[in-house]
Structures are given as structure tokens and as C-alpha cells.
Design a protein around this motif. Structure first.
Motif, mmCIF file in Angstrom:
data_model
loop_
_atom_site.group_PDB
_atom_site.id
_atom_site.type_symbol
_atom_site.label_atom_id
_atom_site.label_comp_id
_atom_site.label_asym_id
_atom_site.label_seq_id
_atom_site.Cartn_x
_atom_site.Cartn_y
_atom_site.Cartn_z
ATOM 1 N N VAL A 177 0.846 -1.183 0.000
ATOM 2 C CA VAL A 177 0.000 0.000 0.000
ATOM 3 C C VAL A 177 0.882 1.234 0.000
ATOM 4 O O VAL A 177 2.044 1.193 0.418
ATOM 5 N N MET A 178 0.330 2.321 -0.477
ATOM 6 C CA MET A 178 0.972 3.628 -0.402
ATOM 7 C C MET A 178 0.241 4.425 0.679
ATOM 8 O O MET A 178 -0.966 4.630 0.596
ATOM 9 N N ARG A 179 0.983 4.836 1.692
ATOM 10 C CA ARG A 179 0.386 5.544 2.827
ATOM 11 C C ARG A 179 0.765 7.029 2.763
ATOM 12 O O ARG A 179 1.908 7.381 2.468
ATOM 13 N N PHE A 180 -0.207 7.861 3.061
ATOM 14 C CA PHE A 180 -0.024 9.310 3.040
ATOM 15 C C PHE A 180 -0.497 9.885 4.370
ATOM 16 O O PHE A 180 -1.489 9.424 4.931
ATOM 17 N N LEU A 181 0.204 10.918 4.831
ATOM 18 C CA LEU A 181 -0.182 11.582 6.076
ATOM 19 C C LEU A 181 -0.015 13.086 5.897
ATOM 20 O O LEU A 181 1.045 13.550 5.483
ATOM 21 N N VAL A 182 -1.094 13.846 6.188
ATOM 22 C CA VAL A 182 -1.027 15.304 6.154
ATOM 23 C C VAL A 182 -1.510 15.857 7.489
ATOM 24 O O VAL A 182 -2.231 15.183 8.234
ATOM 25 N N ALA A 183 -1.080 17.076 7.767
ATOM 26 C CA ALA A 183 -1.430 17.698 9.042
ATOM 27 C C ALA A 183 -2.889 18.135 9.050
ATOM 28 O O ALA A 183 -3.412 18.599 8.046
ATOM 29 N N ASP A 184 -3.524 17.976 10.186
ATOM 30 C CA ASP A 184 -4.890 18.452 10.418
ATOM 31 C C ASP A 184 -4.782 19.616 11.390
ATOM 32 O O ASP A 184 -4.503 19.433 12.571
ATOM 33 N N ARG A 185 -4.981 20.821 10.887
ATOM 34 C CA ARG A 185 -4.728 22.023 11.678
ATOM 35 C C ARG A 185 -6.013 22.612 12.242
ATOM 36 O O ARG A 185 -7.110 22.355 11.737
ATOM 37 N N ALA A 186 -5.826 23.434 13.245
ATOM 38 C CA ALA A 186 -6.962 24.155 13.846
ATOM 39 C C ALA A 186 -7.266 25.355 12.965
ATOM 40 O O ALA A 186 -6.534 26.331 12.945
ATOM 41 N N VAL A 187 -8.323 25.265 12.206
ATOM 42 C CA VAL A 187 -8.661 26.311 11.235
ATOM 43 C C VAL A 187 -9.706 27.284 11.747
ATOM 44 O O VAL A 187 -10.024 28.245 11.065
ATOM 45 N N SER A 188 -10.277 27.049 12.908
ATOM 46 C CA SER A 188 -11.314 27.942 13.411
ATOM 47 C C SER A 188 -11.330 27.896 14.934
ATOM 48 O O SER A 188 -10.759 26.989 15.565
ATOM 49 N N GLN A 189 -12.003 28.882 15.524
ATOM 50 C CA GLN A 189 -12.125 28.937 16.973
ATOM 51 C C GLN A 189 -12.919 27.759 17.519
ATOM 52 O O GLN A 189 -12.720 27.333 18.655
ATOM 53 N N SER A 190 -13.839 27.244 16.700
ATOM 54 C CA SER A 190 -14.627 26.109 17.180
ATOM 55 C C SER A 190 -13.742 24.889 17.419
ATOM 56 O O SER A 190 -13.963 24.107 18.354
ATOM 57 N N CYS A 191 -12.699 24.701 16.577
ATOM 58 C CA CYS A 191 -11.770 23.587 16.782
ATOM 59 C C CYS A 191 -11.014 23.758 18.103
ATOM 60 O O CYS A 191 -10.845 22.799 18.883
ATOM 61 N N LEU A 192 -10.549 24.988 18.332
ATOM 62 C CA LEU A 192 -9.812 25.244 19.581
ATOM 63 C C LEU A 192 -10.712 25.067 20.789
ATOM 64 O O LEU A 192 -10.305 24.513 21.824
ATOM 65 N N GLY A 193 -11.955 25.553 20.648
ATOM 66 C CA GLY A 193 -12.864 25.440 21.775
ATOM 67 C C GLY A 193 -13.104 24.007 22.185
ATOM 68 O O GLY A 193 -13.231 23.681 23.369
ATOM 69 N N CYS A 194 -13.136 23.110 21.222
ATOM 70 C CA CYS A 194 -13.396 21.698 21.532
ATOM 71 C C CYS A 194 -12.165 21.049 22.146
ATOM 72 O O CYS A 194 -12.236 20.415 23.197
ATOM 73 N N HIS A 195 -10.997 21.192 21.485
ATOM 74 C CA HIS A 195 -9.798 20.483 21.932
ATOM 75 C C HIS A 195 -9.212 21.073 23.222
ATOM 76 O O HIS A 195 -8.596 20.335 24.004
ATOM 77 N N ASN A 196 -9.353 22.380 23.415
ATOM 78 C CA ASN A 196 -8.754 22.990 24.603
ATOM 79 C C ASN A 196 -9.620 22.866 25.842
ATOM 80 O O ASN A 196 -9.158 23.150 26.954
ATOM 81 N N THR A 197 -10.878 22.492 25.649
ATOM 82 C CA THR A 197 -11.776 22.401 26.810
ATOM 83 C C THR A 197 -12.254 20.993 27.103
ATOM 84 O O THR A 197 -12.858 20.757 28.147
ATOM 85 N N HIS A 198 -12.005 20.072 26.204
ATOM 86 C CA HIS A 198 -12.488 18.700 26.418
ATOM 87 C C HIS A 198 -11.721 18.068 27.584
ATOM 88 O O HIS A 198 -10.486 18.137 27.649
ATOM 89 N N PRO A 199 -12.397 17.432 28.488
ATOM 90 C CA PRO A 199 -11.724 16.867 29.679
ATOM 91 C C PRO A 199 -10.738 15.757 29.325
ATOM 92 O O PRO A 199 -9.797 15.523 30.074
ATOM 93 N N ASN A 200 -10.913 15.081 28.202
ATOM 94 C CA ASN A 200 -10.022 13.979 27.841
ATOM 95 C C ASN A 200 -8.885 14.425 26.923
ATOM 96 O O ASN A 200 -8.117 13.593 26.448
ATOM 97 N N SER A 201 -8.779 15.710 26.641
ATOM 98 C CA SER A 201 -7.734 16.185 25.738
ATOM 99 C C SER A 201 -6.386 16.232 26.467
ATOM 100 O O SER A 201 -6.252 16.913 27.491
ATOM 101 N N PRO A 202 -5.339 15.539 25.953
ATOM 102 C CA PRO A 202 -4.030 15.561 26.617
ATOM 103 C C PRO A 202 -3.350 16.922 26.522
ATOM 104 O O PRO A 202 -2.468 17.222 27.291
#
Length: 681
Positions: A177-202
Motif C-alpha cells: 500500500v501507499m500511505r499518506f499523512l497530512v497535518a490536520d490544523r486548527a482552522v477555526s475557533q470552534s476547533c480550539l474550543g473543543c480540543h482545549n476544553t475537552h476533559p479527555n484532551s491531553p
């Protein structure tokens, strides 16, 4: 030597050349090469094509897989960005719930990450065998964590280098197989709001554009690799020995037929070029070279000589032309730079008003105009609206929206062409213009999108003769740049309206109707004499149609009736499906008598339908009952207006159906056809 003498000598030289070459066979290079090495050449060409195809398959496979992965990743990222930037704000504005467990909550919608996860699961189930997965070094869900060396190395490259895509060929589950990996960035405040406030976020200190994780795509290539390797081995083994022989023959043949003649002709060309344009007679070519060269090379030599003479003749004229063009190009380049900046500004606009502001500012800065007016055609209400003035005019306030109630009288709207007046005291002025009394001139430029005129840019200059060709080109370029931007923003607005269309009948739905009525029915202090009428329409005995012929026929009847109503109404009228077999028609600027007349036309049009021409198993005829009410005659609010029309509809039903009835306490008229029997009664 005079030109006639030169021409005479040239004719004599051509005649001598014809006698000299009379014994030479004018074969082409291709013909001579084919005669020398025809059999082996054909074989070589075939083998070379196969070998080239075999070698390229590996590269093509890599390019195809990379392109496929980029397309999948780009689409996923675009979907998530669009969902976060456009859909979520609208859902939030509508007070709708957004959560990861949206399946369990009525009227709820997924978070962006949940939405993307479900999209990738759908891709994984495709027949192509692609696998797409969301992973992260800091996963909220441990299942999405880094699980192998590829993912570890990939995130290391993405985090520490400028790598945009990390890819590698690997063996997994017995296949390549050919495997590809690209970065998934925080493109909006809603992304930050979820990841920075979720209790299970490391990690809870993400910022905009930080890498939240990655998107991995795996594409199987085992079968393609095996086939490419087999083809390469067969092609290389079969063509290796023959290719060597063919190459030797080609080198020998091309040296005799092409290389030696070309070298001699090249030397002659260099002499001519080095002479600085002082050569007037064509240099001679050796007889042996002339016999060996092909017809194409001979024609190339004569073509070079003719071109040399032509260039020598026109060199001075071209020099002057180039200087003039250089000056024009410098001006054009500056205009293009300015236009690029303006285009970028308009592309970043988020509203029509912002585009109008940029357009007016640019026109004022470059032309110093006395007045700029931008008029927009409101096709639904058949009027022109002044939506921008620069500078602001007291007699045309923006908040007042002055209206030209007969836009067809405007020659620009009517023809889609500009209207130019260089001097108001001398030229023929437009009877609809607001600038006829001012000194100077004016120019009306149409805003055209897809061949359709949507508005007019009215420019006023205090100087007569201001509209020169250069100025007109510049203004037209600005307007032509602004028009698509306006059309795009209007298209976005229309896309919002599509959500307000009834899927079955193609008419507006109840939600749109209520919003439209809320805008049309305004308090008395803002009404300014506005009147409108409303009709409630109901299909007679429609339940009997469904029970007798089935719901498919019932749906066909609803669509046919809706289409008939729409064709009978004007473009400015609003037709909406209110529920079931009930429709509502809003008639702007129509009094009660006019509404009753429109209702009668609708009733007659529907009664004249022959439904069995559309479906053999269907009722022959269908009729409608209509109730009419007007604002402000019968009601002063939307609720009262609908209730009054509904009560009039009830009277039509109770009096035998297939008729138009007006609400009481006003013009009481009921139309019906006494000779027409109710076929569904």
C-alpha cells in the motif's frame, strides 16, 4: 543596386539552382531513412514504445496514487473547513444543537470532527479499498492515537519540517500500500474550543493553525506493481539486443542524411548572421551536400534565407514599433497591478455593499467624479433601487431606497448596453436620468452577469468629454471585475433561499412564506400606501384522489397544479405550499378586486387541466377553492391576514367548492362556472 536589379538577379539565381538540382532526387529525410533501415526501424519504434511505457508505469502509478490521496485529503479538509466556517455559524445562529452524539438528540448536528470521521468511514467502505483515518499525537479518543512507526515518523516530519505531505510505500496485511499523512490544523475557533476544553484532551493549549492531528490515507497498489514489473522485464529483455543494432543504423543514416548537411547549412547561417545584415546574395551549398540532404532540410535553408531578407527589410520599422509597444506595455503593466489589487480586495468582500464601496472608492480615486450612483434591479418587485451613492445625496438617502417603479424605461436595463452622454447641453440625454440638469456629462454602465443585467453604475462628471477611450476601458474593466463578485455573493444568498423551497412542488415552503410576509406586512408608519393581497388555495376532494388513485397520483396532481399556478402568476407574485394540498399566493401591490380577478384566472386554469393526458390512471379533472383577503383592508397583521383568507376559503368550500370567495366586510365577489360540474364532489 536598385530593388528591380536585385529582384532580377534573384530570379536568375533561382533558375540556375533549378538547373543545378535537376539531377537530384528530392526525397525527404524520412523517406531516405526508411529506405535504409525500414525493417529494423519499425521494430525498434515498437520496442521503444513498449519499454518507455513500462518504465513510466511506476512513475505514473506513484503520481496517480499521490494525486488520488491529495484529492481525497483536499476534499476532506475543504468539507471540514466549510462545515466549520459556514455551516456551524448558521446552525448556531438558528439555535440548533451541535454535539458529537447528535444521533441521540433531535434536530442536532455533528461537530466538525464527528462529521469528518463519518465521511472517512464512508470512504473506507468504497470498492476501491481506500482507507482514511483521523489520528493525533494528542487524541481525545485513544483509538485515534499514534499506532505504528509510519505515523510516528510522519508526525515528526510534519511538526519539525516544512513537509506538507508525508508518504511511504509499505507492506500491510500481505499487500503493498501507499500511505499518506497530512497535518490536520486548527482552522477555526470552534476547533480550539473543543480540543482545549475537552476533559479527555491531553493538550489544552492549542492555537489557531496549530497541528491538532493528521489525516492518513492508504491506497493499495500491489496488483499494479506486479503488473508493471512483469511488463518491464519482458520489454527490456526483448528489445535490448535489437535496440543496439537499430541505434547504430540510425546514427549512421542520420549522419549521412541529416547531420552533415545540417552542419554545413549551420555554418552558412552563422556566416550570414555574423555579417550584421550586410549579406545580399545567397551563399552556395556544395553539390554533395545538396544531393545528401532531404527535401525538408532544403526547404529549411531556403526558408531561412527568405526570413533573413524579410527581417533585414523590416528591421528599422520593427525597432520603432517595439519602442512604442514597450511604452504601452509599461502603462498596461501598471494597470494590471492596480487591477490585481482591486480584484483581491473584492474577492475578500463578504457582502455586496463592500464590493460597491471598493468600486466607488477606486473610481473616485482614479477619475475624480462628481457623483457615483449604483442602482440594483429588484426583479421580484419590478423596480430599481439606489443601493449606493458617493458622495451621499440628501435627495437620495440610502435608507429611503428611492424606487424607479418602471425599470423597463431605463435604456441600460432594457438593452443591457451602456448609455453615454459626453455633454448634457449638447448630447441626447436619457429621459430617466437624475443628472440631466447638471453641467458636464454622465455614463451609465450595466452590471451584467451571465448575459443578464442586474443593475446600473451611474457616473457623473463635471467636465464635458470626460469619457475618453482609455477611461472607458478602465471603468469597464473595473465594472467587469465587480460584476462576477456581486453575482457570487448573490448566488450565496440564493443558495440560502433554496433551503426554503418545497421539494415536491418546487414552490416556496411555509417557512419562506412566513419570512416573506413578515417583511411585506409592516406597521402603518412604514407602509407608505403599500397594499397586498393573499389567497389561500385548496384542492377540492384531494383526499378522495389519494384514496382512489394512490399517493403517487396525488403527488403528480399536486405538482401539476403547482406548475399551473406558477405559470399563471407574475414573477413578482409569491407561491408557497402551506401544507398538504393547500397553497398560499401573495400578490404584492394588488388590491382586493385585482386579487379576486387573479384568483379566477387560477381557478379556470386548474379546472381546464386534463390530468389523464399526464397519467392514464388519474382523475380527469381537478378543481380548487380560493379564499382572498387584502392588507390592510381585511387585516393589519400576518396572522389576521391568513385567518381572513382561510375563512374566505371555508366559505368557498361550504358554498359548493370550485370558486373564489373574498373575505367579508369588503368587496364581496365569488366567481364560479355554473356550467362546470365538480368532478370530484
Amino acid at each position: 543596386m536598385t530593388p528591380p536589379d536585385q529582384e532580377t538577379e534573384r530570379q536568375e539565381a533561382l533558375a540556375a539552382d533549378a538547373r543545378w538540382f535537376s539531377g537530384v532526387r528530392h526525397w525527404s529525410v524520412s523517406t531516405k531513412l526508411i529506405l535504409m533501415i525500414a525493417p529494423l526501424m519499425i521494430l525498434f519504434l515498437v520496442l521503444f514504445a513498449w519499454a518507455f511505457a513500462g518504465r513510466q508505469r511506476m512513475q505514473v502509478l506513484d503520481q496517480q496514487t499521490t494525486t488520488t490521496a491529495e484529492a481525497i485529503l483536499t476534499q476532506i479538509q475543504a468539507d471540514r473547513e466549510y462545515y466549520s466556517a459556514v455551516v456551524m455559524p448558521r446552525l448556531t445562529a438558528m439555535n440548533l444543537s451541535i454535539s458529537a452524539e447528535y444521533h441521540l438528540t433531535p434536530n442536532a448536528f455533528p461537530l466538525p470532527a464527528t462529521f469528518i470521521r463519518e465521511v472517512t468511514e464512508m470512504i473506507a467502505n468504497s470498492p476501491a479499498g481506500y482507507r482514511v483515518k483521523l489520528i493525533s499525537p494528542w487524541p481525545i479518543n485513544k483509538k485515534n492515537g499514534v499506532q505504528d512507526a509510519f505515523q510516528e515518523e510522519g508526525f515528526k516530519a510534519l511538526l519539525t519540517t516544512n513537509t506538507k505531505m508525508f508518504k511511504r510505500q509499505e507492506h500491510a496485511n500481505g499487500t503493498t500500500v501507499m500511505r499518506f499523512l497530512v497535518a490536520d490544523r486548527a482552522v477555526s475557533q470552534s476547533c480550539l474550543g473543543c480540543h482545549n476544553t475537552h476533559p479527555n484532551s491531553p493538550k489544552q493549549d492549542f492555537r489557531l493553525n496549530d497541528i491538532l492531528g493528521g489525516i492518513e490515507v492508504s491506497i493499495p497498489i500491489e496488483s499494479a506493481l506486479q503488473q508493471a514489473r512483469r511488463d518491464q522485464l519482458w520489454i527490456v529483455a526483448g528489445g535490448g539486443g535489437i535496440s543496439l543494432i537499430v541505434m547504430l543504423l540510425i546514427v549512421w543514416g542520420s549522419r549521412v542524411v541529416v547531420t552533415q548537411p545540417v552542419r554545413e547549412l549551420t555554418a552558412q547561417m552563422q556566416k550570414v548572421s555574423g555579417a550584421g545584415g550586410d549579406v545580399a546574395e545567397e551563399p552556395a551549398v556544395r553539390r554533395r551536400t545538396e544531393q545528401a540532404m532531404g527535401e525538408e532540410i532544403r526547404q529549411l535553408w531556403h526558408g531561412f534565407w527568405d526570413m533573413y531578407l524579410s527581417l533585414r527589410l523590416h528591421q528599422q520599422e520593427r525597432s520603432a514599433d517595439l519602442e512604442q509597444q514597450a511604452g504601452e506595455m509599461q502603462i498596461l503593466n501598471q494597470r494590471l497591478i492596480d487591477m490585481q489589487k482591486i480584484t483581491q480586495s473584492m474577492q475578500q468582500a463578504i457582502s455586496e455593499e463592500e464590493v460597491y464601496r471598493i468600486l466607488c472608492h477606486t473610481l473616485q480615486q482614479s477619475l475624480s467624479l462628481r457623483q457615483i450612483l449604483i442602482l440594483r434591479l429588484n426583479a421580484s418587485e419590478d423596480r430599481l433601487e439606489t443601493i449606493w451613492t458617493a458622495p451621499k445625496r440628501e435627495d437620495l438617502p440610502l435608507d429611503g431606497y428611492p424606487v424607479w417603479n418602471e425599470p423597463h424605461r431605463c435604456p441600460v436595463i432594457r438593452s443591457g448596453r451602456d448609455y453615454k452622454v459626453q455633454d448634457t447641453s449638447r448630447d441626447l440625454v436619457c429621459s430617466s436620468s437624475v443628472s440631466n440638469e447638471q453641467q458636464g456629462g454622465y455614463w451609465c454602465v450595466p452590471l451584467v452577469i451571465g448575459g443578464r443585467t442586474i443593475g446600473v453604475v451611474h457616473l457623473v462628471s463635471q467636465e464635458p468629454g470626460r469619457w475618453t477611450e482609455d477611461t472607458c476601458h478602465w471603468i469597464e474593466a473595473l465594472v467587469n471585475v465587480a460584476a462576477p463578485m456581486i453575482g457570487h455573493l448573490q448566488h450565496l444568498e440564493r443558495a440560502k433561499r433554496r433551503a426554503l423551497i418545497d421539494e415536491l412542488t418546487g414552490t416556496y415552503n411555509r417557512r419562506f412564506l412566513e419570512e416573506a410576509l413578515a417583511k411585506m406586512v409592516v406597521p402603518d408608519d412604514r407602509r407608505r400606501g403599500q397594499v397586498l393581497s393573499l389567497m389561500v388555495i385548496d384542492l377540492d376532494h384531494f383526499k378522495k384522489v389519494n384514496d382512489t388513485y394512490g399517493h403517487q397520483v396525488g403527488d403528480m396532481v399536486l405538482k401539476t397544479v403547482a406548475q399551473t399556478l406558477h405559470r399563471t402568476l407574475k414573477e413578482s407574485d409569491v407561491l408557497a405550499r402551506y401544507g398538504g394540498e393547500e397553497f398560499v399566493v401573495v400578490l404584492p401591490r394588488t388590491d382586493t378586486a385585482g386579487a379576486v380577478a387573479v384568483g379566477e384566472r387560477l381557478r379556470v386554469a386548474v379546472a381546464g387541466l386534463s390530468l389523464r393526458k399526464l397519467a392514464p390512471v388519474a382523475p380527469e379533472r381537478v378543481t380548487i377553492s380560493i379564499g382572498v383577503a387584502s392588507y390592510p383592508v381585511h387585516a393589519t397583521t400576518v396572522t389576521e391576514l391568513i385567518r381572513a383568507a382561510d375563512e374566505a376559503l371555508y366559505q368557498s368550500k361550504s358554498q359548493g367548492r370550485n370558486r373564489v370567495t373574498c373575505a367579508p366586510d369588503s368587496l364581496e365577489v365569488a366567481y364560479q362556472n355554473p356550467d362546470e360540474e365538480d368532478t370530484l364532489r
